[in-house]
Design an enzyme around this catalytic site. Sequence first.
Site: not given
Length: 557
Positions: A23, A25, A199, A254, A327-328, A21, A98, A29
């Site tokens: 910034n 938040d 995907d 995938e 990520h899954d 990150d 992706d 990003d």
Amino acid sequence: MERKWWKESVVYQIYPRSFMDSNGDGIGDLPGIISKLDYLHELGVNVVWLSPVFKSPNDDNGYDISDYQDIMDEFGTLNDWEDLLEGLHSRNMKLMMDLVVNHSSDEHKWFIESRSSKDDSYRDYYIWRPGKDGKEPNNWTSVFSGPAWQYDQETDEYYLHLFSKKQPDLNWANPAVRKEIHDMMIWWLDKGIDGFRMDVINLISKAEGLPSTPGGKRYDWGGDFFMNGPHVHEYLQEMNREVLSKYDMMTVGECPGASVEDATKYANNGGTELNMIFTFEHMDLDSGPGGKWDVQPLKLDDLKECMTKWQKGLEGKGWNSLYLNNHDQPRMVSRFGNDTSYRVESAKMLGTFLHMMQGTPYIYQGEEIGMTNVKLDLDDYKDIEILNMYREKVIEGQEDQAKVMESIYMKGRDNARTPMQWDDSQNAGFTTGTPWLKVNPNHAEINVKQALEDSNSIFYYYQKLIKLRKEHDIIVYGAYDLVLKENEQIYAYTRTLDHETLLVLCNFTEEAAPFEWPRHLNGEAGQLLITNYADQGCDTISSNTLKPYEARVYLSK
């Protein structure tokens, strides 16, 4: 075997929300990613795969796209994205984006138009059906639990959503949909990207007539109702003709539920569809009869059988993708290794096991420093799959809460999505604000800063694995054969190319593992290329006992 740059590459997957990150938040990003490109370059990877960064309401963390040709506000701007692409290319790295086109967001302009009227020109961009006897059009259920159909009062019909109800499935049977998708892909490729990860691409063709599954059974990843459907190869061959074949690019699809036979069509040597696919078979080996959440111990024999089937099945016919987490999926060192007393050793062993096989290796962010699973309070989880499953099993199904939570700790997708651990400061150096998902408390011990200061770290071991791949063609192109098949502790295999042989030995247990040298090597192991025990001296490299989670790779000529 034909040489290709994507066969010789190592891919690094970035999950942007959790990487860096810039910034404050609390959300990773694009400028944050740009700030870490030198780190990725030092690791030695060739390709960065960026999980979705497109405009999205974020119902499923960016996999619900409302505008395919713009960037999510939280991640930055299209100018930031262009700076990222330039930063990668200037470091001789490539960018794979992706492609999420089985479904869009229900906030995409196509769907807003589609649901406005049965007569709208966009109506047929999605899959609409009237109900049957006051119920859904068929008995399919969503991957995220519950029916796969959502009733829409405006037009008194149901639309299909294999995932969240905010992710309506696109109707690939409509040529106008396919043309829109092709045009969008060309738009990104002309901007300079180097490939697509697609995907759930094998779900784009549904069974003719959308029949109910027999016996009222819920969806089955091995079924034929919305997976590997009747027109999927026709659609992908068209995509290849119209788009993919016109660029020097990399593609990986995938494909849950795809068999080796399916893969020889999707990822065939003729290059008529994709370069490779992600298979899920090895990711289901620790699942019981109850599916993903029915966690069972991994049996090494099952892993040997599965990996060997894919290695031999695609030999000379297609190409494998190599991964143990993403990520899954949960963190591989917690799932297949030992994330406490042998975390470093088992993480290095698993990396060796994977990177020495034939195929293109994928590293998921944090894997290269041995990041682990996490145990959060239920209220701290963000993943829609976890929350829906908990509601279905505990709140509605009255299952034992403690048992369900243990399944979440083992298999939940948020295990992979906790923020990247850059240093031992507050929030692991990921953000100066409040992170969108809690940081793993072990970041004080497990972080990039620590890894870069330790010459024996997992990071430098991965750096060496990647370097060896670039130096030895046998690691990329050699043929695979399983050896020591009956050994209950060791996964061992050879790779052969011309007059060279590579021997890979991996102890998957926390006990010492004796073995007999494969006969065809005549007791001559050859040169030790790499081992994960730093104190391994010359007097022990030919020892016929592997230490706990030890890995060795030998090259002989």
